[in-house]
Motif scaffolding. Structure first.
Motif, PDB file in Angstrom:
ATOM      1  N   PRO A 162       0.802  -1.236   0.000  1.00  0.00           N
ATOM      2  CA  PRO A 162       0.000   0.000   0.000  1.00  0.00           C
ATOM      3  C   PRO A 162       0.827   1.274   0.000  1.00  0.00           C
ATOM      4  CG  PRO A 162       0.033  -0.958   2.194  1.00  0.00           C
ATOM      5  CD  PRO A 162       0.698  -1.947   1.287  1.00  0.00           C
ATOM      6  N   VAL A 163       2.112   1.167   0.351  1.00  0.00           N
ATOM      7  CA  VAL A 163       2.987   2.341   0.418  1.00  0.00           C
ATOM      8  C   VAL A 163       3.828   2.479  -0.850  1.00  0.00           C
ATOM      9  CG1 VAL A 163       4.876   3.417   1.702  1.00  0.00           C
ATOM     10  CG2 VAL A 163       3.052   2.216   2.928  1.00  0.00           C
ATOM     11  N   ARG A 164       4.255   1.355  -1.403  1.00  0.00           N
ATOM     12  CA  ARG A 164       5.135   1.379  -2.576  1.00  0.00           C
ATOM     13  C   ARG A 164       4.416   0.950  -3.859  1.00  0.00           C
ATOM     14  NH1 ARG A 164       7.333  -0.792   1.804  1.00  0.00           N
ATOM     15  NH2 ARG A 164       9.125   0.228   2.757  1.00  0.00           N
ATOM     16  N   GLY A 165       3.252   0.308  -3.709  1.00  0.00           N
ATOM     17  CA  GLY A 165       2.489  -0.126  -4.868  1.00  0.00           C
ATOM     18  C   GLY A 165       3.095  -1.344  -5.542  1.00  0.00           C
ATOM     19  N   ASN A 166       2.535  -1.707  -6.683  1.00  0.00           N
ATOM     20  CA  ASN A 166       3.044  -2.843  -7.455  1.00  0.00           C
ATOM     21  C   ASN A 166       3.451  -2.425  -8.864  1.00  0.00           C
ATOM     22  OD1 ASN A 166       0.577  -2.334  -8.603  1.00  0.00           O
ATOM     23  ND2 ASN A 166      -0.352  -4.318  -8.072  1.00  0.00           N
ATOM     24  N   GLY A 167       3.597  -1.128  -9.069  1.00  0.00           N
ATOM     25  CA  GLY A 167       4.003  -0.614 -10.378  1.00  0.00           C
ATOM     26  C   GLY A 167       2.849  -0.354 -11.320  1.00  0.00           C
ATOM     27  N   LEU A 168       1.641  -0.772 -10.953  1.00  0.00           N
ATOM     28  CA  LEU A 168       0.481  -0.605 -11.831  1.00  0.00           C
ATOM     29  C   LEU A 168      -0.306   0.661 -11.531  1.00  0.00           C
ATOM     30  CD1 LEU A 168      -0.863  -4.278 -11.820  1.00  0.00           C
ATOM     31  CD2 LEU A 168       0.632  -3.180 -13.514  1.00  0.00           C
ATOM     32  N   TYR A 169      -0.165   1.187 -10.308  1.00  0.00           N
ATOM     33  CA  TYR A 169      -0.981   2.325  -9.887  1.00  0.00           C
ATOM     34  C   TYR A 169      -0.077   3.447  -9.364  1.00  0.00           C
ATOM     35  CZ  TYR A 169      -4.445  -1.428  -9.821  1.00  0.00           C
ATOM     36  OH  TYR A 169      -5.245  -2.488 -10.160  1.00  0.00           O
ATOM     37  N   PRO A 170      -0.531   4.703  -9.509  1.00  0.00           N
ATOM     38  CA  PRO A 170       0.282   5.824  -8.997  1.00  0.00           C
ATOM     39  C   PRO A 170       0.264   5.880  -7.471  1.00  0.00           C
ATOM     40  CG  PRO A 170      -1.845   6.614  -9.775  1.00  0.00           C
ATOM     41  CD  PRO A 170      -1.771   5.157 -10.164  1.00  0.00           C
ATOM     42  N   LEU A 171       1.224   6.581  -6.915  1.00  0.00           N
ATOM     43  CA  LEU A 171       1.289   6.819  -5.479  1.00  0.00           C
ATOM     44  C   LEU A 171       0.960   8.277  -5.199  1.00  0.00           C
ATOM     45  CD1 LEU A 171       4.593   4.931  -4.530  1.00  0.00           C
ATOM     46  CD2 LEU A 171       2.237   4.152  -4.125  1.00  0.00           C
ATOM     47  N   SER A 172       0.267   8.505  -4.096  1.00  0.00           N
ATOM     48  CA  SER A 172      -0.034   9.858  -3.638  1.00  0.00           C
ATOM     49  C   SER A 172       0.319   9.942  -2.162  1.00  0.00           C
ATOM     50  CB  SER A 172      -1.519  10.194  -3.846  1.00  0.00           C
ATOM     51  OG  SER A 172      -1.854  10.193  -5.216  1.00  0.00           O
ATOM     52  N   ILE A 252      -0.581   3.724  18.328  1.00  0.00           N
ATOM     53  CA  ILE A 252      -0.817   4.504  17.108  1.00  0.00           C
ATOM     54  C   ILE A 252      -1.181   3.582  15.944  1.00  0.00           C
ATOM     55  CG2 ILE A 252       0.721   6.344  17.874  1.00  0.00           C
ATOM     56  CD1 ILE A 252       2.823   5.283  15.963  1.00  0.00           C
ATOM     57  N   GLY A 253      -1.962   4.143  14.999  1.00  0.00           N
ATOM     58  CA  GLY A 253      -2.254   3.431  13.758  1.00  0.00           C
ATOM     59  C   GLY A 253      -3.512   2.608  13.748  1.00  0.00           C
ATOM     60  N   ASN A 254      -4.234   2.493  14.882  1.00  0.00           N
ATOM     61  CA  ASN A 254      -5.542   1.838  14.832  1.00  0.00           C
ATOM     62  C   ASN A 254      -6.502   2.748  14.084  1.00  0.00           C
ATOM     63  OD1 ASN A 254      -4.557  -0.268  16.304  1.00  0.00           O
ATOM     64  ND2 ASN A 254      -5.585   0.259  18.208  1.00  0.00           N
ATOM     65  N   THR A 255      -7.366   2.162  13.289  1.00  0.00           N
ATOM     66  CA  THR A 255      -8.230   2.967  12.426  1.00  0.00           C
ATOM     67  C   THR A 255      -9.621   2.354  12.314  1.00  0.00           C
ATOM     68  OG1 THR A 255      -8.475   3.857  10.184  1.00  0.00           O
ATOM     69  CG2 THR A 255      -7.391   1.742  10.380  1.00  0.00           C
ATOM     70  N   GLN A 293      -2.775  -2.213   6.674  1.00  0.00           N
ATOM     71  CA  GLN A 293      -1.770  -3.120   6.122  1.00  0.00           C
ATOM     72  C   GLN A 293      -0.445  -2.993   6.891  1.00  0.00           C
ATOM     73  OE1 GLN A 293      -2.416  -5.375   3.584  1.00  0.00           O
ATOM     74  NE2 GLN A 293      -4.504  -4.649   3.896  1.00  0.00           N
ATOM     75  N   PRO A 294       0.272  -4.103   7.104  1.00  0.00           N
ATOM     76  CA  PRO A 294       1.533  -4.042   7.857  1.00  0.00           C
ATOM     77  C   PRO A 294       2.537  -3.031   7.315  1.00  0.00           C
ATOM     78  CG  PRO A 294       0.838  -6.323   7.600  1.00  0.00           C
ATOM     79  CD  PRO A 294      -0.111  -5.490   6.781  1.00  0.00           C
ATOM     80  N   ALA A 295       2.652  -2.922   5.982  1.00  0.00           N
ATOM     81  CA  ALA A 295       3.610  -1.972   5.403  1.00  0.00           C
ATOM     82  C   ALA A 295       3.222  -0.530   5.720  1.00  0.00           C
ATOM     83  CB  ALA A 295       3.699  -2.177   3.892  1.00  0.00           C
ATOM     84  N   ASN A 301       4.820   4.049  12.026  1.00  0.00           N
ATOM     85  CA  ASN A 301       5.771   3.961  13.135  1.00  0.00           C
ATOM     86  C   ASN A 301       7.062   4.713  12.839  1.00  0.00           C
ATOM     87  OD1 ASN A 301       4.869   2.166  15.517  1.00  0.00           O
ATOM     88  ND2 ASN A 301       4.171   1.007  13.737  1.00  0.00           N
ATOM     89  N   LYS A 302       7.498   4.680  11.598  1.00  0.00           N
ATOM     90  CA  LYS A 302       8.714   5.399  11.235  1.00  0.00           C
ATOM     91  C   LYS A 302       8.525   6.909  11.308  1.00  0.00           C
ATOM     92  CE  LYS A 302      10.929   1.939   8.266  1.00  0.00           C
ATOM     93  NZ  LYS A 302      11.357   1.610   6.882  1.00  0.00           N
ATOM     94  N   SER A 303       7.293   7.366  11.107  1.00  0.00           N
ATOM     95  CA  SER A 303       7.020   8.806  11.140  1.00  0.00           C
ATOM     96  C   SER A 303       6.726   9.310  12.551  1.00  0.00           C
ATOM     97  CB  SER A 303       5.818   9.137  10.239  1.00  0.00           C
ATOM     98  OG  SER A 303       4.603   8.666  10.819  1.00  0.00           O
ATOM     99  N   ALA A 304       6.649   8.388  13.517  1.00  0.00           N
ATOM    100  CA  ALA A 304       6.257   8.756  14.877  1.00  0.00           C
ATOM    101  C   ALA A 304       7.429   9.331  15.660  1.00  0.00           C
ATOM    102  CB  ALA A 304       5.687   7.544  15.600  1.00  0.00           C
TER     103      ALA A 304
END
Length: 370
Positions: A162-172, A252-255, A293-295, A301-304
């Motif tokens: 969900p963060v890096r994609g699979n090359g088929l879709y753009p990232l925002s 953090i991160g529960n949604t 998603q775990p990713a 967590n890295k941004s915390a």
């Protein structure tokens, strides 16, 4: 603190260190002691558990109160079930001291509690009944967790990371997929704007971390309320149906997605923020699942940052990366997700019945009626 699960009455160590590394700056306890998280929002989330260790001694966060039962008068399991009652948690929350984000349950609150001191064999019998009922609830939560894992697997199969994609879709980034409204990404009001004395038995609900379950559902349990006039003053932090809520302090991160049927609601002063996605770019259900998603959790967590406990600010949230498939592909995913939700609903109803049974047993147990 991470070694205590909010829904579990037993705490087990998640790492082993040399004594020289923990002799200072940590709270000491023994196997069998009860650990009660003193800081918000961990206390409200129910991080209260008995430490059961393979070794005699353990060390943990300084944000725990440690309570040791006199083994000749008080059973540890009986004590932990007494402290985990909703009434204790609500009363403790009202007695917290300190500033927003750093509020803590004071020691004198625990010292002032009165516990029914039944004969020790009777305490052991009651604790065994409550342990058994609690184990049934844990099994139901395990089934729900497996269904969540299935939803995650379908997401990865369709869209990749969900963060890096699979090359088929753009990232925002999150800011780019948010609705154009002024307060589409917002946190709760400043701490001094809403105090414990402002809470009412009825009125406009205040949404806290405790209302976002680890499984990604919204919980109406233990809602707090404020009056309409205060809500109007703090309306910047209001919530609408289909807003995506994310916990931002402590756990953090529960949604979850804020549901229809509740009406006006307000974010709490700490702990929760909201994202209103642009309906022309992203469906709430897709955003909700992507965040779980775990990713994506790794990105959070890295941004915390960390002071007393982990937290992230809105600036970091706005920069989070997310894959952005076409809406038709998002809808295809949500259709599959809705089938899983039907199964989850049946298990959630069963869990709710078990929760009600457990609450009834707790109530009767500490009134001497069990």
């Amino acid at each position: 603190m991470s070694g205590v699960e909010a829904g579990c009455s037993i705490a087990t160590p998640n790492e082993v260190r040399q004594f020289s590394d923990v002799r200072q700056g940590y709270t000491y306890f023994s196997s069998g002691d009860v650990l009660l998280a003193k800081i918000t929002p961990c206390f409200e989330n129910g991080k209260i558990a008995q430490a059961l260790l393979k070794r005699k001694y353990g060390f943990g966060s300084t944000e725990f109160h440690v309570i040791r039962a006199d083994p000749e008068r008080l059973n540890g399991r009986y004590l932990v079930h007494f402290l985990r009652r909703d009434k204790i948690r609500l009363d403790g929350e009202r007695k917290m001291t300190g500033s927003a984000g750093q509020r803590r349950v004071p020691k004198h609150f625990l010292e002032s509690l009165s516990i029914p001191l039944l004969p020790l064999p009777e305490q052991i019998r009651i604790a065994a009944i409550l342990d058994h009922a609690d184990a049934l609830r844990a099994k139901r939560r395990e089934v729900l967790a497996q269904l969540d894992s299935l939803a995650q697997a379908i997401f990865i199969d369709m869209f990749g990371d969900p963060v890096r994609g699979n090359g088929l879709y753009p990232l925002s980034n999150i800011e780019e997929i948010a609705a154009p409204e002024k307060y589409s990404i917002v946190d709760g009001p400043f701490g001094s704007s809403m105090k414990p004395d402002d809470y009412r038995e009825f009125g406009i609900p205040v949404i806290r971390i405790a209302n976002i379950t680890k499984g990604g559902e919204f919980s109406k349990k233990n809602l707090l309320y404020i009056d309409k006039s205060l809500f109007e003053k703090l309306k910047r932090s209001s919530i609408k149906p289909f807003d995506v809520l994310v916990s931002r302090v402590g756990t953090i991160g529960n949604t979850c997605i804020f549901p229809e049927g509740i009406g006006d609601a307000l974010l709490s002063t700490t702990g929760v923020c909201k994202i209103m996605p642009d309906s022309k770019q992203m469906l709430p259900e897709f955003l909700h699942q992507a965040i779980q998603q775990p990713a994506f959790q790794e990105q959070i967590n890295k941004s915390a940052s960390t002071s007393v406990q982990k937290y992230f600010n809105l600036s970091a949230l706005k920069r989070w990366k997310i894959v952005k498939p076409p809406l038709e592909d998002q809808r295809a995913f949500t259709q599959k997700f809705s089938q899983i939700q039907i199964l989850k609903l049946a298990h959630q109803q069963s869990l709710a019945e078990l929760d009600n049974l457990f609450a009834s047993l707790q109530h009767r147990a500490f009134r001497g009626e069990l």
